[in-house]
Write an enzyme that holds these catalytic residues in place. Structure first.
Site, PDB file in Angstrom:
ATOM      1  N   HIS A 117     -21.481  -2.620 -18.274  1.00  0.00           N
ATOM      2  CA  HIS A 117     -22.303  -1.750 -19.113  1.00  0.00           C
ATOM      3  C   HIS A 117     -21.676  -0.359 -19.190  1.00  0.00           C
ATOM      4  O   HIS A 117     -21.161   0.135 -18.179  1.00  0.00           O
ATOM      5  CB  HIS A 117     -23.707  -1.597 -18.508  1.00  0.00           C
ATOM      6  CG  HIS A 117     -24.522  -2.835 -18.560  1.00  0.00           C
ATOM      7  ND1 HIS A 117     -24.411  -3.825 -17.616  1.00  0.00           N
ATOM      8  CD2 HIS A 117     -25.448  -3.255 -19.450  1.00  0.00           C
ATOM      9  CE1 HIS A 117     -25.254  -4.805 -17.916  1.00  0.00           C
ATOM     10  NE2 HIS A 117     -25.891  -4.482 -19.021  1.00  0.00           N
ATOM     11  N   ASP A 149       3.399   5.162 -11.494  1.00  0.00           N
ATOM     12  CA  ASP A 149       4.073   5.494 -12.751  1.00  0.00           C
ATOM     13  C   ASP A 149       4.874   6.783 -12.637  1.00  0.00           C
ATOM     14  O   ASP A 149       6.008   6.861 -13.121  1.00  0.00           O
ATOM     15  CB  ASP A 149       3.047   5.620 -13.876  1.00  0.00           C
ATOM     16  CG  ASP A 149       3.709   5.965 -15.198  1.00  0.00           C
ATOM     17  OD1 ASP A 149       4.620   5.229 -15.621  1.00  0.00           O
ATOM     18  OD2 ASP A 149       3.315   6.978 -15.811  1.00  0.00           O
ATOM     19  N   LEU A 152     -17.594  -7.251 -19.396  1.00  0.00           N
ATOM     20  CA  LEU A 152     -19.041  -7.389 -19.256  1.00  0.00           C
ATOM     21  C   LEU A 152     -19.706  -6.215 -18.553  1.00  0.00           C
ATOM     22  O   LEU A 152     -20.889  -6.279 -18.195  1.00  0.00           O
ATOM     23  CB  LEU A 152     -19.368  -8.711 -18.541  1.00  0.00           C
ATOM     24  CG  LEU A 152     -18.860  -9.959 -19.274  1.00  0.00           C
ATOM     25  CD1 LEU A 152     -19.164 -11.212 -18.465  1.00  0.00           C
ATOM     26  CD2 LEU A 152     -19.422 -10.059 -20.678  1.00  0.00           C
TER      27      LEU A 152
END
EC number: 4.6.1.17
Length: 164
Positions: free
Chosen positions: A82, A133, A80
């Site tokens: 923008h 990572d 949701l």
């Protein structure tokens, strides 16, 4: 969901259904958000990152680019959110040798109708995940902590600091 709860959360309508908030009537203002987080690791892992000797390359340099890239892709990740035209994203790392911890701070800025808190928070998370990572082959026990919004500026709610 009750009507009171639904109206208190801007991403839900009066019936409790998720929707993207209408920001069309909001004024464009300069908006800034600062987020912070940390990753703790073994002393050997910290030394490897600090010296730049990781087999995968410059851990912090790559984490910085990943954070910037993530900030620009936030609306692709958070349903949701923008899409925002960012005017600046700054990523800073501080190495705390005593704690074998790397602190990451991200400042995101725009001139627009909605804030950049999610962009700053997403960038911090991705920076820390990138460090994980790149170093996981030598330290799978790294721990990410303290990810939070530290400050936001602009918009109707004005200037806010963590702890207010």
């Amino acid at each position: 969901m009750t009507e009171q709860k639904a109206s208190a959360l801007t991403h839900f309508d009066a019936q409790g259904q998720a929707h993207m908030v209408d920001v069309g009537d909001k004024s464009e203002t300069r908006r800034v958000a600062v987020a912070h987080g940390s990753i703790s690791m073994k002393p050997e892992t910290f030394a490897m990152v600090k010296s730049g000797s990781a087999k995968k390359g410059d851990v912090l340099g790559i984490a910085r680019i990943a954070a910037i890239q993530a900030s620009k892709r936030t609306s692709d990740l958070i349903p949701l959110c923008h899409p925002i035209a960012l005017t600046r994203v700054a990523v800073e790392f501080e190495l705390d040798e005593a704690q074998n911890r790397i602190d990451c701070s991200v400042t995101a800025e725009t001139v627009g109708r909605t804030g950049v808190e999610m962009e700053a928070l997403t960038a911090v998370n991705v920076a820390l995940l990138t460090i994980y990572d790149m170093c996981k082959a030598v330290d799978r026990g790294m721990r990410m902590d303290g990810i939070q919004l530290m400050e936001k500026l602009g918009g109707k709610s004005g200037h806010w600091f963590a702890g207010q």
